[in-house]
Write an enzyme that holds these catalytic residues in place. Structure first.
Site, mmCIF file in Angstrom:
data_model
loop_
_atom_site.group_PDB
_atom_site.id
_atom_site.type_symbol
_atom_site.label_atom_id
_atom_site.label_comp_id
_atom_site.label_asym_id
_atom_site.label_seq_id
_atom_site.Cartn_x
_atom_site.Cartn_y
_atom_site.Cartn_z
ATOM 1 N N GLU A 1 -11.385 0.871 -4.701
ATOM 2 C CA GLU A 1 -11.584 2.034 -3.707
ATOM 3 C C GLU A 1 -12.608 2.810 -4.727
ATOM 4 O O GLU A 1 -12.636 3.047 -5.587
ATOM 5 C CB GLU A 1 -10.433 2.789 -3.429
ATOM 6 C CG GLU A 1 -9.534 2.167 -2.714
ATOM 7 C CD GLU A 1 -8.348 2.871 -1.908
ATOM 8 O OE1 GLU A 1 -8.435 4.188 -2.156
ATOM 9 O OE2 GLU A 1 -7.384 2.759 -1.782
ATOM 10 N N GLU B 1 -2.017 2.387 -6.085
ATOM 11 C CA GLU B 1 -1.592 3.775 -6.743
ATOM 12 C C GLU B 1 -0.228 4.227 -6.970
ATOM 13 O O GLU B 1 0.223 5.208 -6.459
ATOM 14 C CB GLU B 1 -2.304 4.856 -5.764
ATOM 15 C CG GLU B 1 -3.796 4.652 -5.743
ATOM 16 C CD GLU B 1 -4.485 5.715 -4.547
ATOM 17 O OE1 GLU B 1 -3.943 6.271 -4.069
ATOM 18 O OE2 GLU B 1 -5.797 5.380 -4.455
ATOM 19 N N HIS C 1 0.807 -1.207 0.073
ATOM 20 C CA HIS C 1 0.213 0.182 -0.083
ATOM 21 C C HIS C 1 0.654 1.260 0.043
ATOM 22 O O HIS C 1 1.291 1.738 -1.056
ATOM 23 C CB HIS C 1 -0.857 -0.113 1.181
ATOM 24 C CG HIS C 1 -2.239 0.770 0.900
ATOM 25 N ND1 HIS C 1 -3.046 0.358 0.070
ATOM 26 C CD2 HIS C 1 -2.632 1.967 1.175
ATOM 27 C CE1 HIS C 1 -4.184 1.320 0.020
ATOM 28 N NE2 HIS C 1 -3.831 2.348 0.780
#
Length: 418
Positions: free
Chosen positions: A349, A220, A173
């Site tokens: 998400e 991301e 993450h």
């Protein structure tokens, strides 16, 4: 996924004027810490809360009935339909603090220690998938060896969902940094090594888990700390380099997992494009990794419409089908490039932040989004950062400390429309 308001504002401004091949750009990523608790304030959760019961308030739940788009025959596409709706354990194992007690970082952003009853509350509300975001760099030594304590705790939390029949998405993450993963040629070898070092260890721990456990390469990946963080011109040298580095890392991840033994040879794997944006996934430049098992899932994040769902402008707090057209735009682009060709997509998400208690608008948004996603065959995972008060991004639905649903009608809107 921590990000600064200034970068979000820049991203929104770029989105208004820039187009990508096949998609319109938006800034959809985002989460903030749910509390200002420092590492020194960490304390263990007191007593476990009971499994929460989901009860609506009696508010009207809108029902949308969008025409289902055709889904081609595909084993992978059929698989992701089982994920349905999911929930993120946000701002928890993904906290970036280095704490004196290794596992105490889980609580350093204000969330209580995760318990099995919390996850059972999520399951009993109707969520079929739990995404477990994990940050690793604050739990490794100079050789990227993960501490035994951290691996054991991550496994324990994964098991709360896995052993209760849920699908679990596990990832790398907040390790997007020049010291860990950074998509430039200069940082590439070090970045690839960090990612493959982490997955080598994680893949070994979970190699006997069945297809209910999904590995997600990265969260991301982007040029963090620059004005290109949330939007990069794919026709520029920087853009091409960043996306190429991400694609090479995705391929290294797939190759490593496939060769790691056990059920990893056939495990479903999620991979992102630049900053996990649908726009960059839909860019002509982005290609999926080669996979002998043909079990790749596109990972995308989409907080749409941006002004309503994510921006700091609290006056943008109403939702309608007209303002929600951007939801259809993002999902249809992903459908056209991937789903229509038998390639699955998961929105890892999504959500809408609380803006001056605009719960009714958020219920409408949840219902619309859920129904649209189902019509395109795309499962979605709500970003719950356990944040309910203050000036940050308030995406919390389930209050983990109290063991109650703060916004049960939003959850019902999701469930009744998917």
């Amino acid at each position: 996924m921590i990000r600064k308001t200034t970068l979000k504002a820049l991203s929104a401004a770029f989105a208004a004027v820039m187009l990508l091949s096949g998609c319109n750009n938006n800034s959809e990523q985002g989460t903030v810490t749910g509390a200002n608790t420092s590492a020194g304030d960490v304390s263990e959760a007191a007593n476990d809360v009971p499994v929460a019961e989901l009860k609506g308030t009696g508010a009207e739940i809108p029902k949308f009935d969008f025409e289902a788009q055709p889904l081609p025959e595909s084993e992978a596409l059929s698989f992701v339909q089982n994920l349905k709706l999911g929930w993120n354990l946000g701002n928890t194992l993904d906290a970036t603090q280095k704490t004196s007690v290794d596992t105490a970082s889980e609580m350093s952003w204000g969330a209580p220690k995760t318990t099995e009853n919390m996850i059972l509350s999520i399951k009993n509300a109707g969520f079929n998938t739990i995404r477990v975001p994990v940050t690793w760099h604050n739990h490794v030594d100079e050789n990227n060896k993960i501490t035994d304590e951290w691996l054991a705790r991550v496994k324990e939390v994964v098991d709360y969902g896995y052993k209760n029949g849920m699908y679990v998405i596990l990832n790398i993450h907040h390790d997007t940094d020049k010291n860990y993963f950074y998509p430039t040629k200069e940082a590439f070898e070090q970045s690839k090594k960090f990612v493959t070092d982490i997955w080598t260890q994680v893949a070994e721990v979970f190699k006997d888990y069945d297809e209910h456990l999904i590995f997600e390469c990265m969260n991301e990946p982007r040029l963090i700390g620059t004005d290109k963080e949330w939007w990069v011109d794919v026709n520029s040298a920087e853009g091409k380099e960043a996306i190429d580095c991400i694609m090479q890392t995705n391929q290294a991840f797939v190759d490593l997992v496939r060769a790691s033994g056990g059920n990893n040879a056939q495990r479903y794997l999620m991979v992102p494009s630049y900053c996990a944006s649908p726009d960059f996934a839909c860019a002509d430049l982005f290609e999926l990794p080669n996979d002998s098992a043909n079990r790749i899932i596109v990972s995308a994040h989409s907080y749409e419409p941006y002004d309503f769902a994510l921006s700091d402008d609290l006056s943008k707090n109403t939702f309608s089908e007209r303002t929600g057209k951007s939801i259809d735009s993002k999902l249809s682009a992903l459908y056209n490039k991937f789903v229509s060709k038998g390639i699955p997509v998961v929105i890892g998400e999504f959500g809408s932040r609380n803006k001056n208690d605009n719960t009714e608008a958020r219920i409408q948004h949840a219902a619309f989004y859920s129904a649209k996603a189902k019509s395109y065959g795309i499962p979605c995972v709500w970003w719950d950062n356990n944040a309910f008060s203050g000036n940050g991004e308030l995406f919390g639905l389930y209050n983990r400390k109290e063991g109650t649903w703060t916004y049960p009608d939003i959850v019902l809107a999701l469930m009744e429309n998917y």
